[in-house]
Enzyme design. Structure first.
Site, mmCIF file in Angstrom:
data_model
loop_
_atom_site.group_PDB
_atom_site.id
_atom_site.type_symbol
_atom_site.label_atom_id
_atom_site.label_comp_id
_atom_site.label_asym_id
_atom_site.label_seq_id
_atom_site.Cartn_x
_atom_site.Cartn_y
_atom_site.Cartn_z
ATOM 1 N N HIS A 1 106.626 -20.982 11.911
ATOM 2 C CA HIS A 1 105.945 -20.956 10.621
ATOM 3 C C HIS A 1 104.694 -20.096 10.726
ATOM 4 C CE1 HIS A 1 104.006 -24.276 12.751
ATOM 5 N NE2 HIS A 1 103.033 -24.297 11.863
ATOM 6 N N HIS B 1 101.302 -20.506 10.312
ATOM 7 C CA HIS B 1 99.946 -20.900 10.676
ATOM 8 C C HIS B 1 99.431 -20.084 11.871
ATOM 9 C CE1 HIS B 1 100.250 -25.085 8.576
ATOM 10 N NE2 HIS B 1 99.952 -24.110 7.738
ATOM 11 N N ASP C 1 97.727 -20.688 14.490
ATOM 12 C CA ASP C 1 97.892 -21.164 15.866
ATOM 13 C C ASP C 1 99.350 -21.081 16.326
ATOM 14 O OD1 ASP C 1 98.556 -23.258 14.092
ATOM 15 O OD2 ASP C 1 98.148 -24.795 15.586
ATOM 16 N N HIS C 2 100.187 -20.444 15.503
ATOM 17 C CA HIS C 2 101.584 -20.202 15.883
ATOM 18 C C HIS C 2 101.952 -18.722 15.821
ATOM 19 C CE1 HIS C 2 102.937 -24.479 15.941
ATOM 20 N NE2 HIS C 2 101.812 -24.593 15.249
ATOM 21 N N HIS D 1 106.073 -29.291 6.364
ATOM 22 C CA HIS D 1 104.748 -28.985 6.897
ATOM 23 C C HIS D 1 104.246 -27.705 6.227
ATOM 24 C CE1 HIS D 1 101.478 -28.623 9.759
ATOM 25 N NE2 HIS D 1 101.920 -27.440 10.162
ATOM 26 N N ASP E 1 105.863 -27.556 14.239
ATOM 27 C CA ASP E 1 105.069 -28.677 13.725
ATOM 28 C C ASP E 1 105.865 -29.556 12.763
ATOM 29 O OD1 ASP E 1 102.991 -27.675 15.158
ATOM 30 O OD2 ASP E 1 101.753 -27.083 13.460
ATOM 31 N N HIS F 1 102.569 -29.458 19.845
ATOM 32 C CA HIS F 1 101.248 -30.048 20.077
ATOM 33 C C HIS F 1 101.344 -31.284 20.961
ATOM 34 C CE1 HIS F 1 98.849 -27.670 17.181
ATOM 35 N NE2 HIS F 1 99.970 -27.636 16.470
#
Length: 320
Positions: A119, A121, A123-124, A175, A194, A232
């Site tokens: 996805h 975001h 942090d990905h 998400h 996530d 995570h």
């Protein structure tokens, strides 16, 4: 004419020698100081990683065909490198930290060839462009989201070729609206980003309860022996919530105690087995467990998606 040095010559030589010794001493002191500072910064950085993830968290897993390395990144992210020794292909599942990947790739002598994004975001996807600049990297990602540097857009039911194997793309939106997971049946491995965590699921930022519940049921339908590689290290906090809504679940209680011991020992709790998630993860059990439904206030007439929404809201507000 005398060839013997004069007093002035000796004075010049002595002065120069003293100056050189002083310069050398200063240079050594500066070098030692800088080394000390660098060592301190590195030590602090490593201490933060070990405190968050544990010293045993860089895990190497051998599946039937691949080598999978779990790479701790940022504060609590896990990135993954998948390597096929026959073809030499190496894939990154999401890119939380390009430098963390580079270090492992260099150590292993692997060349990155694929990036599988789950996805959008940061942090990905934060390392996408930096890693792509090194050449020979194809980026795959969900077609409903803006993925930096994407080459191949994917949707539910698509397949990705990696080495001699194929990964199945599963729509797990909720998400984020377009979130996808990568499932390699030959390796019994699902990379869920996530969407599904060990004993939890992601926050519902963009999707709706019906969408997210349908996504989780798609994952729940995979075989019990599927290893769930989530993104995570949230398991201990997830476990505290899980036991608060299903305290009579003996398998959950046993797992909770095991997870506590793992974290105290600095061990990673990921990956987990999907069969265990089916037995203990409240987000996969809100249509099964009357206790969970009662604890979150789900009424008899509530749909499964309604019950899921109430479990998700309870987790959002949980402070245990």
């Amino acid at each position: 004419f005398s060839s013997s040095p004069t007093i002035d010559t000796y004075r010049i030589i002595n002065t120069a020698s003293k100056t050189m010794r002083e310069v050398t001493t200063v240079f050594i002191l500066v070098f030692v100081y800088c080394s000390h500072i660098t060592q301190g910064l590195l030590l602090n950085s490593m201490q933060r990683i070990f405190q968050r993830f544990g010293s045993k968290s860089l895990q190497i897993v051998s599946s039937p065909s691949f080598t999978i390395i779990q790479v701790p990144c940022l504060n609590d992210n896990y990135g993954y490198l998948i390597h096929d020794p026959i073809s030499g292909d190496t894939a990154a599942v999401d890119t939380p930290d390009a430098e963390a990947y580079r270090q492992v790739l260099k150590e292993k002598g692997w060349k990155l060839t694929h990036i599988f994004n789950t996805h959008h975001h940061d942090d990905h996807t934060g390392g996408n462009l930096e890693l792509k600049q090194e050449g020979g990297v194809t980026i795959y990602g969900p077609d409903k989201e803006n993925i930096p540097g994407v080459d191949v857009n994917l949707s539910n039911g698509d397949e990705v070729e990696f080495g001699k194997r194929k990964g199945h793309v599963i729509d797990v939106g909720g998400h984020t609206k377009g979130h996808i997971a990568y499932y390699f049946p030959s390796e019994s491995a699902a990379f869920t980003g996530d969407a599904l965590f060990a004993l939890g699921c992601g926050r519902m930022f963009e999707g709706n309860p019906s969408q997210f519940w349908e996504s989780l049921t798609r994952l729940r339908n995979l075989p019990d022996d599927t290893s769930v590689y989530c993104a995570h290290e949230y398991t201990e906090a997830n476990a505290r919530f899980a036991v608060s809504v299903e305290p009579s679940n003996e398998k959950l209680q046993k797992r909770y105690h095991h997870i506590s011991k793992q974290r105290q020992a600095g061990e990673a709790t990921v990956p987990s087995l999907l069969g265990e998630e089916k037995q203990t993860n409240p987000f996969l059990r809100c249509d099964i467990s009357d206790e969970i439904r009662q604890k979150v206030g789900a009424a008899n007439g509530d749909s499964e998606a309604d019950a899921f929404a109430k479990v998700r809201k309870a987790k959002d507000n949980f402070r245990g």
